[in-house]
Design a protein around this motif. Structure first.
Motif, PDB file in Angstrom:
ATOM      1  N   LYS A   7       0.805  -1.222   0.000  1.00 40.80           N
ATOM      2  CA  LYS A   7       0.000   0.000   0.000  1.00 40.80           C
ATOM      3  C   LYS A   7       0.842   1.279   0.000  1.00 40.80           C
ATOM      4  CE  LYS A   7      -3.937   2.221   2.364  1.00 40.80           C
ATOM      5  NZ  LYS A   7      -3.736   3.424   1.640  1.00 40.80           N
ATOM      6  N   PRO A   8       1.848   1.393   0.878  1.00 39.97           N
ATOM      7  CA  PRO A   8       2.629   2.643   0.864  1.00 39.97           C
ATOM      8  C   PRO A   8       3.299   2.919  -0.487  1.00 39.97           C
ATOM      9  CG  PRO A   8       3.053   1.431   2.889  1.00 39.97           C
ATOM     10  CD  PRO A   8       2.258   0.513   1.995  1.00 39.97           C
ATOM     11  N   ALA A   9       3.864   1.888  -1.108  1.00 44.15           N
ATOM     12  CA  ALA A   9       4.520   2.085  -2.407  1.00 44.15           C
ATOM     13  C   ALA A   9       3.495   2.430  -3.487  1.00 44.15           C
ATOM     14  CB  ALA A   9       5.299   0.825  -2.792  1.00 44.15           C
ATOM     15  N   SER A  10       2.337   1.760  -3.453  1.00 46.04           N
ATOM     16  CA  SER A  10       1.292   2.028  -4.444  1.00 46.04           C
ATOM     17  C   SER A  10       0.757   3.443  -4.302  1.00 46.04           C
ATOM     18  CB  SER A  10       0.145   1.018  -4.282  1.00 46.04           C
ATOM     19  OG  SER A  10       0.610  -0.296  -4.455  1.00 46.04           O
ATOM     20  N   ASP A  11       0.454   3.828  -3.070  1.00 48.92           N
ATOM     21  CA  ASP A  11      -0.053   5.184  -2.825  1.00 48.92           C
ATOM     22  C   ASP A  11       0.977   6.240  -3.206  1.00 48.92           C
ATOM     23  OD1 ASP A  11      -2.383   4.032  -1.891  1.00 48.92           O
ATOM     24  OD2 ASP A  11      -1.944   4.398   0.225  1.00 48.92           O
ATOM     25  N   ALA A  12       2.254   5.969  -2.899  1.00 47.88           N
ATOM     26  CA  ALA A  12       3.313   6.925  -3.236  1.00 47.88           C
ATOM     27  C   ALA A  12       3.441   7.100  -4.752  1.00 47.88           C
ATOM     28  CB  ALA A  12       4.643   6.469  -2.642  1.00 47.88           C
ATOM     29  N   MET A  13       3.313   6.011  -5.497  1.00 51.52           N
ATOM     30  CA  MET A  13       3.393   6.107  -6.958  1.00 51.52           C
ATOM     31  C   MET A  13       2.242   6.951  -7.497  1.00 51.52           C
ATOM     32  SD  MET A  13       4.695   5.630  -9.901  1.00 51.52           S
ATOM     33  CE  MET A  13       6.024   4.488  -9.611  1.00 51.52           C
ATOM     34  N   THR A  15       0.476   9.212  -5.935  1.00 52.46           N
ATOM     35  CA  THR A  15       0.697  10.597  -5.508  1.00 52.46           C
ATOM     36  C   THR A  15       1.740  11.271  -6.392  1.00 52.46           C
ATOM     37  OG1 THR A  15       0.080  10.117  -3.222  1.00 52.46           O
ATOM     38  CG2 THR A  15       1.475  12.058  -3.589  1.00 52.46           C
ATOM     39  N   SER A  16       2.820  10.564  -6.664  1.00 51.25           N
ATOM     40  CA  SER A  16       3.876  11.118  -7.512  1.00 51.25           C
ATOM     41  C   SER A  16       3.353  11.410  -8.914  1.00 51.25           C
ATOM     42  CB  SER A  16       5.051  10.145  -7.568  1.00 51.25           C
ATOM     43  OG  SER A  16       6.096  10.666  -8.351  1.00 51.25           O
ATOM     44  N   GLU A  19       1.135  14.495  -8.624  1.00 51.73           N
ATOM     45  CA  GLU A  19       1.957  15.691  -8.424  1.00 51.73           C
ATOM     46  C   GLU A  19       2.700  16.075  -9.699  1.00 51.73           C
ATOM     47  OE1 GLU A  19       4.384  14.688  -5.047  1.00 51.73           O
ATOM     48  OE2 GLU A  19       2.791  15.188  -3.611  1.00 51.73           O
ATOM     49  N   GLN A  41       2.846  -3.669  -8.030  1.00 50.66           N
ATOM     50  CA  GLN A  41       3.682  -3.617  -6.827  1.00 50.66           C
ATOM     51  C   GLN A  41       3.763  -4.999  -6.169  1.00 50.66           C
ATOM     52  OE1 GLN A  41       5.732  -1.467  -5.681  1.00 50.66           O
ATOM     53  NE2 GLN A  41       5.182   0.331  -6.860  1.00 50.66           N
TER      54      GLN A  41
END
Length: 168
Positions: A7-13, A15-16, A19, A41
């Protein structure tokens, strides 16, 4: 057992990407893209474990999912070995039971669980046709007109997932 939270890696991607200027037409499109990021992921994690353990990634897709294109290209569709290819969903369940897998696992309601807007969405609901109907179709048995139309249209729409990349 190794548990990896993607989840953290998926959400970060996601978001990136946003952005960076990526925009979505609607929440459902955003959710679909995030679901595919999650599936990819998961495979990053699977291949990392296989690399660290000098192993291979074993796929779990069977004939119904292949027919329906019910997998993420370069995500859960990626693997080194695909031992269930060609088997119907019912056959996979029979093998699981014969090997002594817990009934709760063998009879579990299948869900890819990639949708944030519809968590635990059943595969059959997402596909619009039941595994029993797909198995019947694969076995050459008669299916309803609605099932036949859904299966054949979905197969045609997802043909790109079953092909190697186009080259010049």
């Amino acid at each position: 057992m190794l548990a990896v939270n993607v989840k953290p890696a998926s959400d970060a991607m996601l978001t990136s990407l946003e952005e960076g200027g990526l925009e979505f037409k609607e929440a459902a499109q955003r959710d679909f893209v995030l679901g595919n990021i999650k599936a990819r992921q998961r495979m990053v994690a699977q291949y990392a474990v296989a690399g660290a353990k000098s192993g291979l990634v074993v796929g779990t897709d069977q004939a119904a999912e292949a027919l329906m294109g019910f997998f993420t290209k370069y995500g859960d569709g990626a693997c080194d070995l695909a031992p269930l290819t060609g088997l119907t969903k019912a056959q996979v369940r029979e093998i699981g039971a014969a090997l002594g897998a817990p009934t709760s696992l063998v009879e579990k309601l299948p869900t890819a669980d990639l949708e944030s807007l519809k968590p635990q969405l059943a595969d059959e609901e997402a596909m619009g046709v039941s595994y029993a109907e797909i198995d019947a179709f694969l076995s050459g048995q008669e299916v309803s007109e609605q099932a036949y139309t859904t299966i054949t249209r979905t197969y045609q729409r997802t043909e790109h997932k079953r092909q190697l990349p186009k080259t010049p």
